[in-house]
Design a protein around this motif. Structure first.
Motif, PDB file in Angstrom:
ATOM      1  N   GLY A 257      27.831  42.547  56.475  1.00  0.00           N
ATOM      2  CA  GLY A 257      28.108  41.494  57.447  1.00  0.00           C
ATOM      3  C   GLY A 257      29.485  40.895  57.219  1.00  0.00           C
ATOM      4  N   ALA A 258      29.660  39.712  57.728  1.00  0.00           N
ATOM      5  CA  ALA A 258      30.951  39.029  57.580  1.00  0.00           C
ATOM      6  C   ALA A 258      31.119  38.595  56.124  1.00  0.00           C
ATOM      7  N   ASP A 259      32.240  38.969  55.524  1.00  0.00           N
ATOM      8  CA  ASP A 259      32.434  38.604  54.116  1.00  0.00           C
ATOM      9  C   ASP A 259      33.439  37.473  53.940  1.00  0.00           C
ATOM     10  N   ASP A 260      33.878  36.879  55.035  1.00  0.00           N
ATOM     11  CA  ASP A 260      34.786  35.739  54.946  1.00  0.00           C
ATOM     12  C   ASP A 260      34.132  34.640  54.104  1.00  0.00           C
ATOM     13  N   LYS A 261      34.826  34.154  53.103  1.00  0.00           N
ATOM     14  CA  LYS A 261      34.381  33.112  52.170  1.00  0.00           C
ATOM     15  C   LYS A 261      33.349  33.592  51.148  1.00  0.00           C
ATOM     16  N   HIS A 262      32.957  34.854  51.175  1.00  0.00           N
ATOM     17  CA  HIS A 262      31.934  35.362  50.257  1.00  0.00           C
ATOM     18  C   HIS A 262      32.510  36.265  49.170  1.00  0.00           C
ATOM     19  N   GLU A 263      33.812  36.543  49.202  1.00  0.00           N
ATOM     20  CA  GLU A 263      34.430  37.446  48.232  1.00  0.00           C
ATOM     21  C   GLU A 263      34.690  36.713  46.919  1.00  0.00           C
ATOM     22  N   TRP A 264      34.655  37.473  45.830  1.00  0.00           N
ATOM     23  CA  TRP A 264      34.899  36.882  44.515  1.00  0.00           C
ATOM     24  C   TRP A 264      35.257  37.959  43.502  1.00  0.00           C
ATOM     25  N   ILE A 265      35.848  37.521  42.395  1.00  0.00           N
ATOM     26  CA  ILE A 265      36.044  38.405  41.245  1.00  0.00           C
ATOM     27  C   ILE A 265      35.470  37.704  40.021  1.00  0.00           C
ATOM     28  N   GLU A 266      35.077  38.500  39.061  1.00  0.00           N
ATOM     29  CA  GLU A 266      34.576  37.975  37.791  1.00  0.00           C
ATOM     30  C   GLU A 266      35.598  38.326  36.715  1.00  0.00           C
ATOM     31  N   VAL A 267      35.903  37.354  35.860  1.00  0.00           N
ATOM     32  CA  VAL A 267      36.781  37.604  34.714  1.00  0.00           C
ATOM     33  C   VAL A 267      35.989  37.349  33.442  1.00  0.00           C
ATOM     34  N   PHE A 268      36.388  38.030  32.377  1.00  0.00           N
ATOM     35  CA  PHE A 268      35.686  37.948  31.105  1.00  0.00           C
ATOM     36  C   PHE A 268      36.684  37.763  29.981  1.00  0.00           C
ATOM     37  N   ASN A 269      36.401  36.814  29.098  1.00  0.00           N
ATOM     38  CA  ASN A 269      37.221  36.604  27.901  1.00  0.00           C
ATOM     39  C   ASN A 269      36.587  37.390  26.754  1.00  0.00           C
ATOM     40  N   GLN A 270      37.149  38.543  26.458  1.00  0.00           N
ATOM     41  CA  GLN A 270      36.595  39.400  25.406  1.00  0.00           C
ATOM     42  C   GLN A 270      37.125  39.047  24.023  1.00  0.00           C
ATOM     43  N   GLY A 271      38.009  38.072  23.951  1.00  0.00           N
ATOM     44  CA  GLY A 271      38.617  37.707  22.674  1.00  0.00           C
ATOM     45  C   GLY A 271      37.797  36.708  21.884  1.00  0.00           C
ATOM     46  N   GLU A 272      38.280  36.421  20.693  1.00  0.00           N
ATOM     47  CA  GLU A 272      37.614  35.472  19.796  1.00  0.00           C
ATOM     48  C   GLU A 272      38.033  34.032  20.064  1.00  0.00           C
ATOM     49  N   ASN A 273      39.132  33.829  20.800  1.00  0.00           N
ATOM     50  CA  ASN A 273      39.650  32.486  21.052  1.00  0.00           C
ATOM     51  C   ASN A 273      39.426  32.084  22.495  1.00  0.00           C
ATOM     52  N   GLU A 274      39.284  30.781  22.723  1.00  0.00           N
ATOM     53  CA  GLU A 274      39.195  30.298  24.093  1.00  0.00           C
ATOM     54  C   GLU A 274      40.568  30.413  24.744  1.00  0.00           C
ATOM     55  N   VAL A 275      40.564  30.514  26.082  1.00  0.00           N
ATOM     56  CA  VAL A 275      41.800  30.648  26.840  1.00  0.00           C
ATOM     57  C   VAL A 275      41.814  29.581  27.927  1.00  0.00           C
ATOM     58  N   ASP A 276      42.892  28.811  27.971  1.00  0.00           N
ATOM     59  CA  ASP A 276      43.063  27.781  28.992  1.00  0.00           C
ATOM     60  C   ASP A 276      43.678  28.440  30.219  1.00  0.00           C
ATOM     61  N   LEU A 277      42.947  28.448  31.341  1.00  0.00           N
ATOM     62  CA  LEU A 277      43.407  29.098  32.563  1.00  0.00           C
ATOM     63  C   LEU A 277      44.235  28.171  33.455  1.00  0.00           C
ATOM     64  N   THR A 278      44.543  26.975  32.970  1.00  0.00           N
ATOM     65  CA  THR A 278      45.386  26.053  33.730  1.00  0.00           C
ATOM     66  C   THR A 278      46.723  26.728  34.021  1.00  0.00           C
ATOM     67  N   ASP A 279      47.175  26.632  35.237  1.00  0.00           N
ATOM     68  CA  ASP A 279      48.445  27.216  35.704  1.00  0.00           C
ATOM     69  C   ASP A 279      48.430  28.738  35.771  1.00  0.00           C
ATOM     70  N   TRP A 280      47.265  29.370  35.622  1.00  0.00           N
ATOM     71  CA  TRP A 280      47.164  30.802  35.856  1.00  0.00           C
ATOM     72  C   TRP A 280      47.118  31.023  37.364  1.00  0.00           C
ATOM     73  N   ARG A 281      47.326  32.250  37.786  1.00  0.00           N
ATOM     74  CA  ARG A 281      47.323  32.616  39.200  1.00  0.00           C
ATOM     75  C   ARG A 281      46.416  33.816  39.432  1.00  0.00           C
ATOM     76  N   PHE A 282      45.882  33.869  40.634  1.00  0.00           N
ATOM     77  CA  PHE A 282      45.147  35.037  41.100  1.00  0.00           C
ATOM     78  C   PHE A 282      46.029  35.697  42.143  1.00  0.00           C
ATOM     79  N   ASN A 283      46.192  37.026  42.058  1.00  0.00           N
ATOM     80  CA  ASN A 283      47.043  37.724  43.008  1.00  0.00           C
ATOM     81  C   ASN A 283      46.242  38.778  43.761  1.00  0.00           C
ATOM     82  N   ASP A 284      46.261  38.654  45.089  1.00  0.00           N
ATOM     83  CA  ASP A 284      45.657  39.647  45.973  1.00  0.00           C
ATOM     84  C   ASP A 284      46.708  40.164  46.950  1.00  0.00           C
ATOM     85  N   GLY A 285      47.941  40.155  46.506  1.00  0.00           N
ATOM     86  CA  GLY A 285      49.097  40.472  47.338  1.00  0.00           C
ATOM     87  C   GLY A 285      50.032  39.269  47.372  1.00  0.00           C
TER      88      GLY A 285
END
Length: 160
Positions: free
Chosen positions: A51-79
């Motif tokens: 059906g219509a996927d507008d507003k329903h799309e997403w990605i999952e990210v995983f922190n595989q490391g031993e330390n926490e990561v602050d995602l402040t000021d990170w960006r998502f790029n889809d073009g």
């Protein structure tokens, strides 16, 4: 005279070893941020729902490391580069700091994602997102502008 030369050479050798240790520590300090951010990976892409996927799309990210990561000021790029809204902005939930072995969802509409997944209690981060339904490349970019991970998906791979 030999005793003076002996001590003079010993002091030079000690200073050289000391300088090498300092240079080694400086090198480690300069490269640690690259290794820290490389621990966050794109683990799943939901780009073409029935059906219509507008507003329903997403990605999952995983922190595989031993330390926490602050995602402040990170960006998502889809073009285009899109900022991440710090929860609870735009309906997001959880924390912008991704703990060790934790997942987070980046979605184009946090309210819609949470309505679609009522029992989901993890981190949801709202961002702008427009994923192509046949194939595309998505990336996550850290606060320094370095691409941390990129995934290219295609309907021919069976994810449609």
């Amino acid at each position: 005279m030999q005793r003076i030369l002996y001590w003079s050479n010993k002091v030079r050798c000690f200073n050289l070893v000391k300088m090498i240790k300092y240079l080694f520590l400086i090198a480690i300090f300069l490269f640690v941020p690259v290794f820290t951010n490389a621990q966050v990976l794109i683990s799943e892409v939901m780009y073409s729902l029935e059906g219509a996927d507008d507003k329903h799309e997403w990605i999952e990210v995983f922190n595989q490391g031993e330390n926490e990561v602050d995602l402040t000021d990170w960006r998502f790029n889809d073009g285009s580069n899109h900022k991440l809204n710090i929860p609870p902005e735009n309906g997001g939930q959880g924390s912008i700091i991704l703990g060790s072995n934790e997942y987070a969802i980046f979605t184009g509409n946090a309210d819609t994602f949470l309505a679609d997944h009522i029992s989901f209690s993890g981190t949801v981060i709202d961002t702008v997102m427009s994923l192509n339904n046949s194939e595309d490349t998505v990336s996550i970019i850290d606060a320094d502008g370095i691409t941390v991970d990129s995934v290219t998906y295609a309907a021919t791979l069976g994810a449609d």
